[in-house]
Write an enzyme that holds these catalytic residues in place. Structure first.
Site, PDB file in Angstrom:
ATOM      1  N   SER A  51      59.837  34.230 -21.308  1.00 26.48           N
ATOM      2  CA  SER A  51      58.977  33.483 -20.412  1.00 26.48           C
ATOM      3  C   SER A  51      57.647  34.177 -20.141  1.00 26.48           C
ATOM      4  O   SER A  51      56.732  33.574 -19.558  1.00 26.48           O
ATOM      5  CB  SER A  51      59.689  33.239 -19.077  1.00 26.48           C
ATOM      6  OG  SER A  51      59.976  34.467 -18.428  1.00 26.48           O
ATOM      7  N   SER A  72      62.888  37.832 -21.937  1.00 24.94           N
ATOM      8  CA  SER A  72      61.521  37.360 -21.670  1.00 24.94           C
ATOM      9  C   SER A  72      60.427  38.401 -21.823  1.00 24.94           C
ATOM     10  O   SER A  72      59.247  38.059 -21.777  1.00 24.94           O
ATOM     11  CB  SER A  72      61.448  36.741 -20.269  1.00 24.94           C
ATOM     12  OG  SER A  72      62.157  35.526 -20.236  1.00 24.94           O
ATOM     13  N   LYS A  85      52.465  39.625 -14.714  1.00 29.85           N
ATOM     14  CA  LYS A  85      53.034  38.276 -14.805  1.00 29.85           C
ATOM     15  C   LYS A  85      52.944  37.579 -13.453  1.00 29.85           C
ATOM     16  O   LYS A  85      53.155  38.194 -12.404  1.00 29.85           O
ATOM     17  CB  LYS A  85      54.486  38.383 -15.267  1.00 29.85           C
ATOM     18  CG  LYS A  85      55.160  37.066 -15.607  1.00 29.85           C
ATOM     19  CD  LYS A  85      56.547  37.342 -16.187  1.00 29.85           C
ATOM     20  CE  LYS A  85      57.266  36.075 -16.598  1.00 29.85           C
ATOM     21  NZ  LYS A  85      58.568  36.374 -17.250  1.00 29.85           N
TER      22      LYS A  85
END
Length: 433
Positions: A139, A163, A63
């Site tokens: 997210s 997330s 990420k």
């Protein structure tokens, strides 16, 4: 049959580069040359019989809030593009490299990790791997789509209020939120100091478990063998089951019926008294909003127009709480954690839907009111377990619908490997025809 890391990497890169695919939106950066060198080294170790770990040669995405030495960490924002480059790799990136993992690239995300929907107006929004017109979940949006679309075998995401588990559930993957102190967050762009965690998304529990061991720095990654028969499963019926879509409710009840038939002791357990404390303590503002407003205190005013408007409004709310109020929140949470631990002592896991609906269409959440309402509901079930610092695993539930449904299993604090062992047993049951 594809057997080498280099072959698997090239296949993944073909998907990333496919003009009809989503690679340009899923990834914010692709490490082609570095990944090829890492894959070749892994293949050499495989030939001579000296693999570094169970992840040696695995194709991993990370990420875009994790530091990579020499690069600026954007965390899904155009504001942070102007920041200085990282001096060293994040701890989890360093551990992945030491394990022989092949890091293919950095994945797109909600700006500063502050939404469960997965929209990003700066770098684009990846479509769900099962239907691109639908949200990917956030997210860790690019993380979930990268694995579900075959552009990576494992993804590393962050989870502050769901997330990792949300994109796992919406894209048909397994995702683990660990107990917070299990995995180092050094070198990860913070959203909430109190709630942030880092963990893996992958196609199955075995790969998630192997990755978890690497991220946590454990030498022995073997899971205990558990059977479904005799498992103590509590269902926290009540507030976390409100507004659940029929397809999700049906899939969940069928899953519980299968567990019960296989010998698990499944029972409804009243936990709303404690679950509601998470909302009460974080009212009128959440830990994430308060702590993130501190993280972004220097840019909230000077570069307000450069934020995603949905994110800016949530950050600004964090300024509404004064220091005594924040300290009070911390003290109340500290008191509540052992109370929940005691209530869960008689259960192997809690079980509930990861989120109460299948992925909605992106077009349906662009309106601000719909976005706010959907975001609150998508975070509701996962976020309460961040508040209580409990490890939580999302698994796909087999069902007849076209869109994935996630089952969340919640374990006892600090007993992450026990949770994963239970998850492996449940996954094996679900795989039986």
């Amino acid at each position: 049959m594809t057997t080498t890391a280099s072959q698997r990497l090239e296949e993944a890169l073909v998907r990333v580069d496919d003009e009809t695919g989503q690679g340009k939106i899923v990834f914010t950066k692709v490490y082609r040359d570095e990944a090829r060198r890492a894959a070749e080294a892994a293949d050499h170790r495989a030939r001579v019989g000296t693999p570094l770990s169970a992840l040696d040669g695995a194709i991993v995405s990370i990420k875009d809030l994790l530091d990579v030495a020499g690069e600026t960490t954007t965390a899904g924002s155009i504001i942070s593009r102007d920041g200085p480059p990282a001096k060293v790799d994040a701890d989890v990136v360093r551990r992945l490299r030491a394990a022989g993992a092949v890091i293919i690239g950095k994945t797109n995300m909600t700006e500063y990790a502050f939404s469960g929907i997965g929209l990003n107006p700066h770098y684009g929004t990846p479509g769900n791997a099962h239907d691109r017109s639908r949200i990917p979940g956030g997210s860790s949006s690019g993380a979930g789509v990268s694995v579900a679309s075959g552009m990576a075998e494992i993804a590393i995401g962050s989870d502050t209020g769901g997330s990792i588990r949300i994109p796992a559930a919406l894209n048909g993957l397994v995702g683990l939120k660990p107990t917070q102190n299990r995995v180092s967050r050094e070198g990860a762009f913070a959203l909430s100091y109190s709630l942030d965690t880092l963990g893996p998304l992958a196609p199955n529990v075995a790969v998630v478990a192997a990755t978890d061991a690497i991220l946590a720095g454990e030498v022995n990654d073997a899971l205990a063998q558990r059977a479904v028969a005799g498992l103590r499963v509590g269902i926290p019926r009540g507030m976390l089951f409100a507004e659940t879509e029929d397809v999700v409710a049906s899939a969940f009840e069928n899953a519980m019926s299968r567990l019960s038939t296989a010998g698990a002791r499944v029972s409804d357990e009243p936990l709303d008294d404690l679950l509601r404390q998470s909302t009460r303590v974080q009212s009128p503002v959440s830990f994430a909003a308060v702590e993130a407003s501190h993280v972004h205190k220097d840019t909230l005013d000077t570069r307000a127009k450069d934020f995603d408007p949905m994110v800016r409004k949530r950050l600004a709310r964090g300024r509404e709480l004064d220091a005594p109020g924040y300290v009070g929140m911390l003290r109340e949470r500290t008191h509540l954690l052992p109370v929940m631990d005691l209530r869960l002592a008689d259960f192997d896991v809690l079980a509930l839907p990861t989120i109460p609906f299948v992925a909605p269409r992106i077009s349906d959440v662009l309106d601000e009111d719909n976005f706010v309402r959907t975001n609150a509901l998508i975070l509701r079930n996962p976020a309460v377990f961040n508040f209580y610092d409990l490890p939580a695993l999302s698994l796909p539930i087999p069902h007849d619908g076209a869109l994935p449904v996630g089952l969340m299993l919640v374990g006892q604090r600090g007993r992450d490997r026990d949770l994963l062992a239970v998850g492996a047993a449940v996954e094996a049951l679900f795989s039986q025809v």
